[in-house]
Motif scaffolding. Structure first.
Motif, PDB file in Angstrom:
ATOM      1  N   TRP A 131      -0.766   7.078   2.757  1.00 13.82           N
ATOM      2  CA  TRP A 131      -1.783   7.237   3.803  1.00 13.82           C
ATOM      3  C   TRP A 131      -3.091   7.791   3.252  1.00 13.82           C
ATOM      4  O   TRP A 131      -3.717   8.695   3.823  1.00 13.82           O
ATOM      5  CB  TRP A 131      -1.246   8.136   4.918  1.00 13.82           C
ATOM      6  CG  TRP A 131      -0.060   7.540   5.606  1.00 13.82           C
ATOM      7  CD1 TRP A 131       0.139   6.236   5.959  1.00 13.82           C
ATOM      8  CD2 TRP A 131       1.132   8.232   5.992  1.00 13.82           C
ATOM      9  NE1 TRP A 131       1.367   6.070   6.541  1.00 13.82           N
ATOM     10  CE2 TRP A 131       1.994   7.270   6.581  1.00 13.82           C
ATOM     11  CE3 TRP A 131       1.538   9.562   5.908  1.00 13.82           C
ATOM     12  CZ2 TRP A 131       3.248   7.608   7.075  1.00 13.82           C
ATOM     13  CZ3 TRP A 131       2.789   9.890   6.399  1.00 13.82           C
ATOM     14  CH2 TRP A 131       3.625   8.926   6.977  1.00 13.82           C
ATOM     15  N   GLY A 132      -3.464   7.251   2.096  1.00  8.74           N
ATOM     16  CA  GLY A 132      -4.755   7.611   1.506  1.00  8.74           C
ATOM     17  C   GLY A 132      -4.730   8.817   0.596  1.00  8.74           C
ATOM     18  O   GLY A 132      -5.766   9.159   0.007  1.00  8.74           O
ATOM     19  N   VAL A 133      -3.590   9.455   0.441  1.00  8.53           N
ATOM     20  CA  VAL A 133      -3.493  10.634  -0.431  1.00  8.53           C
ATOM     21  C   VAL A 133      -2.732  10.244  -1.691  1.00  8.53           C
ATOM     22  O   VAL A 133      -1.588   9.797  -1.602  1.00  8.53           O
ATOM     23  CB  VAL A 133      -2.765  11.798   0.279  1.00  8.53           C
ATOM     24  CG1 VAL A 133      -2.663  13.014  -0.641  1.00  8.53           C
ATOM     25  CG2 VAL A 133      -3.483  12.152   1.565  1.00  8.53           C
ATOM     26  N   GLY A 170       0.792  -1.219   0.000  1.00  2.00           N
ATOM     27  CA  GLY A 170       0.000   0.000   0.000  1.00  2.00           C
ATOM     28  C   GLY A 170       0.825   1.270   0.000  1.00  2.00           C
ATOM     29  O   GLY A 170       0.300   2.353  -0.271  1.00  2.00           O
ATOM     30  N   ALA A 171       2.098   1.175   0.327  1.00  2.00           N
ATOM     31  CA  ALA A 171       2.949   2.372   0.347  1.00  2.00           C
ATOM     32  C   ALA A 171       4.246   2.116  -0.404  1.00  2.00           C
ATOM     33  O   ALA A 171       5.235   2.824  -0.205  1.00  2.00           O
ATOM     34  CB  ALA A 171       3.238   2.799   1.777  1.00  2.00           C
ATOM     35  N   ALA A 172       4.246   1.110  -1.275  1.00  2.00           N
ATOM     36  CA  ALA A 172       5.479   0.734  -1.968  1.00  2.00           C
ATOM     37  C   ALA A 172       5.980   1.841  -2.893  1.00  2.00           C
ATOM     38  O   ALA A 172       7.190   2.067  -2.996  1.00  2.00           O
ATOM     39  CB  ALA A 172       5.257  -0.551  -2.757  1.00  2.00           C
ATOM     40  N   ALA A 173       5.068   2.536  -3.564  1.00  2.00           N
ATOM     41  CA  ALA A 173       5.500   3.603  -4.475  1.00  2.00           C
ATOM     42  C   ALA A 173       6.125   4.754  -3.697  1.00  2.00           C
ATOM     43  O   ALA A 173       7.127   5.333  -4.133  1.00  2.00           O
ATOM     44  CB  ALA A 173       4.318   4.102  -5.296  1.00  2.00           C
ATOM     45  N   ALA A 174       5.543   5.087  -2.544  1.00  2.00           N
ATOM     46  CA  ALA A 174       6.128   6.141  -1.706  1.00  2.00           C
ATOM     47  C   ALA A 174       7.514   5.720  -1.216  1.00  2.00           C
ATOM     48  O   ALA A 174       8.456   6.522  -1.208  1.00  2.00           O
ATOM     49  CB  ALA A 174       5.211   6.439  -0.527  1.00  2.00           C
TER      50      ALA A 174
END
Length: 243
Positions: free
Chosen positions: A140-142, A33-37
């Motif tokens: 985080w949803g953004v 869910g946050a791999a790209a970030a």
């Protein structure tokens, strides 16, 4: 005109997007869910590692400017009524010392293409004739492609957007203030007053930029700002300024 519609830049954009997607796929098991970030953070660290020699050069240049400050003040006193002569003498002094008054700008200039590419990657809905799936990733949803400016203009601002972008901006501004307090900026005393003011304000402009770029680019700016402070503190020990 979109500059990234030009064939060389379009190819570069496509390659960058593919590389980020591949890195995201590798990191997905570590940060679902946050791999790209996380991929953006990894890219930032890699870029900063490659720029360590530039940081060392900047530290040396800062040390040299501080060491030359008394001589620069003397030149300013002597040639204050002859600006052209003052400029020539100042540049000659730097040449004699094998230094440059613009050495401190190198890290910013070196990173500008990376920030520009990240901005473009998360701004284009299609890249290489395919949908840009990076825009489906979020922090985080953004969405990583959202900026505060675009959210306000489209009416898509929500609490999560304000919190995430606000946290990024606050981090950058906080590190800029720490930089101002912990590191005495080295300024050419012969430079005009507006230049000295700009040196003091410049670290905070990154926080303002983070309001207008996509979250992904803002994340890059936040990580690189923290890295810069840590690196400068370490290098200041290696290249201390004269008392």
């Amino acid at each position: 005109m979109d500059l990234f519609s030009l064939p060389p830049l379009a190819l570069l954009l496509d390659l960058t997007t593919r590389a980020l997607l591949a890195l995201t796929a590798v990191l997905d098991p570590l940060a679902p869910g946050a791999a790209a970030a996380l991929a953006v953070v990894v890219v930032t660290v890699v870029v900063r590692l490659l720029l360590i020699p530039v940081g060392v050069s900047q530290a040396r240049a800062e040390q040299t400017r501080a060491r030359l400050a008394p001589r620069l003040r003397a030149l300013q006193e002597r040639w204050r009524t002859q600006p052209e002569r003052l400029q020539r003498e100042t540049m000659q002094l730097y040449r004699d010392e094998g230094a440059s008054p613009f050495g401190g700008c190198l890290p910013l200039l070196a990173q500008a293409p990376v920030v520009g590419l990240l901005y473009a990657v998360f701004l284009h809905p299609t890249v290489g004739g395919r949908a840009n799936t990076l825009l489906a990733h979020d922090l985080w949803g953004v969405p990583l492609g959202r900026s505060l400016a675009s959210a306000l203009s489209t009416g898509s601002t929500d609490a999560a957007t304000l919190i995430v972008i606000g946290a990024i901006v606050a981090l950058i501004a906080g590190v800029a203030e720490l930089t101002r307090r912990l590191l005495r900026p080295s300024v050419d005393p012969s430079a005009p007053a507006w230049t000295r003011t700009m040196v003091g304000v410049l670290p905070f402009t990154t926080a303002a930029v983070a309001l207008f770029v996509p979250v992904a680019a803002g994340l890059y700016l936040a990580v690189t700002t923290v890295w810069t402070l840590a690196q400068r503190l370490i290098l200041r020990r290696r290249f201390p300024l004269p008392a």
